[in-house]
Design a protein around this motif. Structure first.
Motif, PDB file in Angstrom:
ATOM      1  N   THR A   1      75.880  73.095 -23.094  1.00  0.00           N
ATOM      2  CA  THR A   1      74.421  73.130 -23.147  1.00  0.00           C
ATOM      3  C   THR A   1      73.922  71.759 -23.571  1.00  0.00           C
ATOM      4  O   THR A   1      74.704  70.902 -23.991  1.00  0.00           O
ATOM      5  CB  THR A   1      73.915  74.191 -24.158  1.00  0.00           C
TER       6      THR A   1
ATOM      7  N   SER B   1      72.422  80.721 -21.075  1.00  0.00           N
ATOM      8  CA  SER B   1      71.064  80.971 -20.596  1.00  0.00           C
ATOM      9  C   SER B   1      70.064  80.954 -21.748  1.00  0.00           C
ATOM     10  O   SER B   1      69.005  80.324 -21.657  1.00  0.00           O
ATOM     11  CB  SER B   1      71.014  82.322 -19.871  1.00  0.00           C
TER      12      SER B   1
ATOM     13  N   ALA C   1      69.390  77.467 -23.342  1.00  0.00           N
ATOM     14  CA  ALA C   1      68.695  76.492 -22.501  1.00  0.00           C
ATOM     15  C   ALA C   1      67.296  76.241 -23.056  1.00  0.00           C
ATOM     16  O   ALA C   1      66.691  75.195 -22.805  1.00  0.00           O
ATOM     17  CB  ALA C   1      68.621  76.992 -21.063  1.00  0.00           C
ATOM     18  N   ASP C   2      66.783  77.213 -23.819  1.00  0.00           N
ATOM     19  CA  ASP C   2      65.518  77.054 -24.524  1.00  0.00           C
ATOM     20  C   ASP C   2      65.820  76.410 -25.880  1.00  0.00           C
ATOM     21  O   ASP C   2      66.497  77.019 -26.718  1.00  0.00           O
ATOM     22  CB  ASP C   2      64.854  78.420 -24.724  1.00  0.00           C
TER      23      ASP C   2
ATOM     24  N   ARG D   1      64.241  76.149 -28.492  1.00  0.00           N
ATOM     25  CA  ARG D   1      63.683  76.834 -29.656  1.00  0.00           C
ATOM     26  C   ARG D   1      64.572  77.965 -30.156  1.00  0.00           C
ATOM     27  O   ARG D   1      64.314  78.514 -31.235  1.00  0.00           O
ATOM     28  CB  ARG D   1      62.292  77.367 -29.323  1.00  0.00           C
ATOM     29  N   VAL D   2      65.614  78.316 -29.390  1.00  0.00           N
ATOM     30  CA  VAL D   2      66.548  79.349 -29.837  1.00  0.00           C
ATOM     31  C   VAL D   2      67.544  78.718 -30.801  1.00  0.00           C
ATOM     32  O   VAL D   2      68.164  77.701 -30.492  1.00  0.00           O
ATOM     33  CB  VAL D   2      67.284  79.998 -28.651  1.00  0.00           C
TER      34      VAL D   2
ATOM     35  N   ARG E   1      64.628  82.390 -33.525  1.00  0.00           N
ATOM     36  CA  ARG E   1      63.866  81.422 -32.747  1.00  0.00           C
ATOM     37  C   ARG E   1      62.970  80.609 -33.667  1.00  0.00           C
ATOM     38  O   ARG E   1      62.554  81.073 -34.724  1.00  0.00           O
ATOM     39  CB  ARG E   1      62.970  82.130 -31.720  1.00  0.00           C
TER      40      ARG E   1
ATOM     41  N   GLU F   1      65.047  89.478 -25.845  1.00  0.00           N
ATOM     42  CA  GLU F   1      66.336  88.769 -25.900  1.00  0.00           C
ATOM     43  C   GLU F   1      67.348  89.554 -26.727  1.00  0.00           C
ATOM     44  O   GLU F   1      68.539  89.610 -26.383  1.00  0.00           O
ATOM     45  CB  GLU F   1      66.124  87.369 -26.469  1.00  0.00           C
TER      46      GLU F   1
END
Length: 249
Positions: A147, A173, A176-177, A179-180, A194, A228
């Motif tokens: 990542t 997956s 990829a954000d 903020r996670v 998050r 999620e």
């Protein structure tokens, strides 16, 4: 007529610096007192604002109840549509001194029964100071997916190669954000953490206060985190797993 006594010029000159020093000291004392009162008032206001941060999010759950921690951040507990218990918390993270305080949104989804699946978790950008993390306590290291952010992936040692592959794909997956922060699957439930907000630079650098520039956690953010957590729960369903047989202790 009585004669007036006039102070020698040298005495007047010595008094002027003393008056100036007293005036400056009074000004400094007043300024410090004003700053202190302002800091106390703003801290009190910040605590009051915290209590309403999850009021809107309560509408997303059935039988919602809100309690408050010692730091006055709310803890929301309720049920999602299928009856499973969801716990929504806010964590103020000030452990990394060279970074603004972080407000984390933590959603924990509890299963109605203990599932026959291993514990697998991943933590983004680990520093070792994540006191709220479950991943740090897991005994077995795993190779994380690639990542953009550094990723720590660990488990309890019971996962099969297939389960690790499925977990890695979902973690890739999710993370990829940026903020996670953390995603965890366990036999009793799942968890997602998050970023909800960053601290205000002025309050942190000048007054050393933890203030976040929001009055409510957006329901969209809470709804996304719940979704999620549900995706993590559905990843390793019992019907797809050949559970190992363990001898009774």
């Amino acid at each position: 007529m009585a004669a007036r006594t006039i102070a020698p010029p040298s005495s007047q000159n010595e008094a002027l610096p003393m008056i100036t020093t007293l005036a400056f000291s009074a000004f400094v004392a007043f300024s410090c007192g004003w700053i202190g009162m302002r800091a106390v008032r703003e801290h009190r206001d910040a605590l009051a604002e915290r209590r309403g941060l999850l009021d809107d999010a309560a509408k997303l759950l059935r039988n919602a109840r809100i309690a408050f921690g010692p730091d006055q951040f709310p803890v929301l507990v309720g049920e999602i549509s299928d009856g499973r218990r969801a716990k929504i918390e806010l964590i103020a993270d000030t452990m990394v001194t060279r970074r603004l305080p972080q407000l984390w949104l933590r959603v924990t989804l509890s299963e109605t029964r203990e599932c026959m699946r291993p514990t697998i978790g991943a933590l983004a950008r680990p520093t070792g100071a994540e006191y709220y993390s479950l991943v740090h306590d897991m005994p077995e290291w795993m190779s994380p997916p690639e990542t953009d952010a550094s990723l720590l992936m660990r488990g309890d040692g019971r996962a099969t190669a297939w389960q690790i592959e499925r977990g890695s794909a979902l973690f890739k997956s999710l993370f990829a954000d940026p903020r996670v922060k953390e995603a965890v699957i366990t036999a009793r439930g799942t968890r997602i953490i998050r970023q909800a907000a960053q601290g205000e630079p002025g309050a942190h650098k000048v007054l050393r206060q933890v203030r976040f520039p929001l009055t409510s956690i957006p329901t969209e953010l809470v709804g996304l985190a719940i979704a999620e957590a549900e995706a993590l729960s559905a990843l390793l369903v019992d019907d797809d797993i050949v559970a190992p047989v363990y001898e009774a202790a």
